[in-house]
Design an enzyme around this catalytic site. Sequence first.
Site, PDB file in Angstrom:
ATOM      1  N   LEU B  72       0.800  -1.109   0.135  1.00  0.00           N
ATOM      2  CA  LEU B  72      -0.043   0.097  -0.059  1.00  0.00           C
ATOM      3  C   LEU B  72       0.741   1.247  -0.114  1.00  0.00           C
ATOM      4  O   LEU B  72       1.172   1.833   1.136  1.00  0.00           O
ATOM      5  CB  LEU B  72      -0.896  -0.012   1.075  1.00  0.00           C
ATOM      6  CG  LEU B  72      -2.049   0.704   1.184  1.00  0.00           C
ATOM      7  CD1 LEU B  72      -3.208   0.232   2.454  1.00  0.00           C
ATOM      8  CD2 LEU B  72      -1.928   2.297   1.416  1.00  0.00           C
ATOM      9  N   ALA B  73       1.312   1.611  -1.105  1.00  0.00           N
ATOM     10  CA  ALA B  73       2.181   2.752  -1.276  1.00  0.00           C
ATOM     11  C   ALA B  73       2.122   3.327  -2.594  1.00  0.00           C
ATOM     12  O   ALA B  73       2.644   2.774  -3.602  1.00  0.00           O
ATOM     13  CB  ALA B  73       3.686   2.361  -0.680  1.00  0.00           C
ATOM     14  N   GLU B  74       1.373   4.445  -2.794  1.00  0.00           N
ATOM     15  CA  GLU B  74       1.467   4.985  -4.333  1.00  0.00           C
ATOM     16  C   GLU B  74       2.594   5.447  -4.943  1.00  0.00           C
ATOM     17  O   GLU B  74       2.664   5.155  -6.227  1.00  0.00           O
ATOM     18  CB  GLU B  74       0.236   6.381  -4.207  1.00  0.00           C
ATOM     19  CG  GLU B  74      -0.756   5.846  -4.014  1.00  0.00           C
ATOM     20  CD  GLU B  74      -1.546   5.429  -2.612  1.00  0.00           C
ATOM     21  OE1 GLU B  74      -0.477   5.822  -1.742  1.00  0.00           O
ATOM     22  OE2 GLU B  74      -2.471   4.803  -2.221  1.00  0.00           O
ATOM     23  N   PHE B  97      -8.118   5.724  -5.471  1.00  0.00           N
ATOM     24  CA  PHE B  97      -9.264   6.965  -5.681  1.00  0.00           C
ATOM     25  C   PHE B  97      -8.357   8.220  -5.822  1.00  0.00           C
ATOM     26  O   PHE B  97      -7.221   8.237  -5.677  1.00  0.00           O
ATOM     27  CB  PHE B  97      -9.770   7.086  -4.284  1.00  0.00           C
ATOM     28  CG  PHE B  97     -11.042   6.303  -3.924  1.00  0.00           C
ATOM     29  CD1 PHE B  97     -12.271   6.484  -4.336  1.00  0.00           C
ATOM     30  CD2 PHE B  97     -10.750   4.793  -3.215  1.00  0.00           C
ATOM     31  CE1 PHE B  97     -13.377   5.707  -4.224  1.00  0.00           C
ATOM     32  CE2 PHE B  97     -12.028   4.101  -3.157  1.00  0.00           C
ATOM     33  CZ  PHE B  97     -13.214   4.496  -3.735  1.00  0.00           C
ATOM     34  N   ASP B  98      -8.981   9.117  -6.661  1.00  0.00           N
ATOM     35  CA  ASP B  98      -8.318  10.391  -6.980  1.00  0.00           C
ATOM     36  C   ASP B  98      -7.596  11.168  -5.885  1.00  0.00           C
ATOM     37  O   ASP B  98      -6.528  11.495  -6.192  1.00  0.00           O
ATOM     38  CB  ASP B  98      -9.444  11.246  -7.309  1.00  0.00           C
ATOM     39  CG  ASP B  98     -10.745  11.052  -6.595  1.00  0.00           C
ATOM     40  OD1 ASP B  98     -10.727  11.032  -5.483  1.00  0.00           O
ATOM     41  OD2 ASP B  98     -11.829  10.859  -7.440  1.00  0.00           O
ATOM     42  N   TYR B 102      -1.815  11.685  -4.519  1.00  0.00           N
ATOM     43  CA  TYR B 102      -0.795  12.660  -4.221  1.00  0.00           C
ATOM     44  C   TYR B 102       0.439  12.064  -3.605  1.00  0.00           C
ATOM     45  O   TYR B 102       1.576  12.712  -3.793  1.00  0.00           O
ATOM     46  CB  TYR B 102      -1.334  13.945  -3.284  1.00  0.00           C
ATOM     47  CG  TYR B 102      -2.659  14.659  -3.992  1.00  0.00           C
ATOM     48  CD1 TYR B 102      -2.606  15.182  -5.041  1.00  0.00           C
ATOM     49  CD2 TYR B 102      -3.983  14.116  -3.298  1.00  0.00           C
ATOM     50  CE1 TYR B 102      -3.726  15.692  -5.566  1.00  0.00           C
ATOM     51  CE2 TYR B 102      -5.035  14.715  -3.923  1.00  0.00           C
ATOM     52  CZ  TYR B 102      -4.923  15.552  -4.890  1.00  0.00           C
ATOM     53  OH  TYR B 102      -6.158  16.012  -5.626  1.00  0.00           O
ATOM     54  N   HIS B 143     -12.280  10.970  -1.618  1.00  0.00           N
ATOM     55  CA  HIS B 143     -12.655  10.104  -2.560  1.00  0.00           C
ATOM     56  C   HIS B 143     -13.524  10.627  -3.791  1.00  0.00           C
ATOM     57  O   HIS B 143     -13.821   9.835  -4.588  1.00  0.00           O
ATOM     58  CB  HIS B 143     -13.598   8.981  -2.023  1.00  0.00           C
ATOM     59  CG  HIS B 143     -12.955   7.917  -0.841  1.00  0.00           C
ATOM     60  ND1 HIS B 143     -12.075   8.267   0.208  1.00  0.00           N
ATOM     61  CD2 HIS B 143     -12.529   6.616  -0.991  1.00  0.00           C
ATOM     62  CE1 HIS B 143     -11.772   7.387   0.719  1.00  0.00           C
ATOM     63  NE2 HIS B 143     -11.892   6.127   0.043  1.00  0.00           N
TER      64      HIS B 143
END
Lengths: 364, 344
Positions: B72-74, B97-98, B102, B143
């Site tokens: 879990l790490a964008e 999600f949008d 970031y 979200h």
Amino acid sequence: MNANSSADTLIQIVTPEGKRTPQSEYSDAIADVTIDTVRELYEDLVVVRRIDAEATALQRQGELGLWAPLLGQEAAQVGSARALHSEDFVFASYREHGVAYCRGVDPTEMLRFWRGSTQSGWNPYDYNMTTPAIIVGSQGLHATGYGLGMKFDGAEGAVITYFGDGATSQGDISEALGFAASFSAPVVFFCQNNQWAISAPVSVQTHITIAERGRGFGVPALRVDGNDVLAVLAATRIALARAREGSGPTLIEALTYRMGPHTTSDDPTRYRSAAVDDEWKRKDPIERIRLLLERAGGVDEEFETRVRDRADTTAAQLRAGCLGTIEPSPMSLFDHVYAEPHSLISEEREHYSSYLAGFEGARS
Amino acid sequence: MTATLAAPRTLPIAPRTLPLGKALNAGLRRAMDEDPKVILLGEDIGKLGGVFRITEGLQKDFGPNRVIDTPLAESGIIGMAVGLAIRGYRPVCEIQFDGFIYPAFDQIVSQVAKLHYRTSGNVKMPITIRVPYGGGIGAVEHHSESPEGYFAQTAGLRVVSCSNAADANTMIRQAIASDDPVLFFEPKRRYWQKGEVDVTASLDDAYPLHKARVVRAGTDATIVTYGPLVTTALQAADIAAEEGHSIEIIDLRSLSPLDMDTVNASVRKTGRLVVTHEAATFLGIGAEVAARVQEHCFFSLEAPVLRVCGFSTPYPPAKLEEHFLPDADRILDAVDRALAFGQT
């Protein structure tokens, strides 16, 4: 080797006094290294230091916009780079001029980026080495992705990524260690702990050793004397072998010291004491190999001449290459923004081209 | 270790009418079938099939090495995609999600966008970043955002948004096939909206990815929009027609590059323009469209260009989103003002 091993032991094979230390566990990894190999490593160290000195001089003379000196870190770079095979891929930060030299990058190509003549000096695929990554730590993730791709491809090689002690505070390095462990990616994380992130000492970044951090990610770690080229060579070979055999990532913390400024814009006298600098001067990575070679009878006039000539020639080529750089044309500004045509870029290119054309034939 | 890539499989005969979400799923499947270098990565996209089920069934059919459930790490997802792309893969990343994009912003704008330029074209970044975006589903904070403007302003990125099932199916395949990085914004509140889809069509015959489309012809005023608001604009045009006004609607589809030729041609015909999107008005896509229209269609304009967009507030709690999101009435209010301009 598991996640608990070695992180607490400092691997050293040659002392600052130039004597071999009896650490056979790691000496085995360099059992094939003869006195001639040590002579070649010494030559690399001297040439790399000379490249750095010449580039620093060129910056002072206004030929480069900036330079990130590696003075003091030659052994960490040469020792690790000489452990690599040609098919391995390097994801570097911005200080790995010594690694680039060992990968065969023409020193002139290293300078073009710092001169501001190009965004990067070379094609990464020509040397299996990326060009400078300025955003600290970003390259750790790129290395992990590339390593995963290699694993999917069943490729032979491994990946190494270089970063500094400051970068270990970045989320990207933590994420990279986590991802690499999860996917057992063939990546060697090589941290040159040079004690300073510009003016912040390593104690600001971490309260445990950087090697110990590997344990938290399930990544085995090695802590090595980064000013000992043989120890670095041994540690990196061990880590690369693990990666190649499918055993996943390894973190190496190479303890070294940035003897000069962070970049040519920095003034280290503002934030650190001359006493500490002097202490590290006594651990100089080049001096100790010279002492080792002298002890072994490996230094004679012919060798000294060879090393000096190589350094002189490289420095002269670098200077000539820098001064002879063909500067980019204005319209190349718009090249390679996209791989495929993009209407906004085309529009701006055409507009600026006709604007420039308006000056043609004007009185100079 | 050698990972085996799943062998190409025969396409199922898909129904001709598909919801937008299923059309995306079919497009992803087709792209993976056709190119073994296409590899999906993201959070919960494997067994779960993604929180919106867009990747449903793909891991089962293509295996965990082609549909990768990541930690879990964008930033990690995008950064790893960069490395995979350097290695020759075509990664398709899902940002759940949008508002979660970031943490990956740095990797997207500093690395994905710039590596091709930085390496003088030697390194390609054929990365697709899928982002379910926009409001209207009654979600909690972070979200329902519309961050497309940040990315459209970044050189090196392409930014597109689909508005219907047929485009969703084609555009996702075109985005994956592109040698450039594409931010692919999916209108999440339209995932269940059905449309006719030909899942067997060839990309060679497809409508160009970066061309806007006139989705409804008209003569009195133009509405320019994209993504979730195309449906809303069509509703507004229906109401306007009842009142005797003929409204032309343009679905931009691509936000970078912008197809201004299609927009300009429409404005030259109608003389009036309203731009609408969910993202904030200030410095949004609408501002760029308005600036370019006044530059190129100055003498055709019968009224100032008006914008109907999100307010300059954070996205509000779900109970207030009906006030935040442009609806048919707010769009019609602007159309009326444009039509009435100069006719006192």
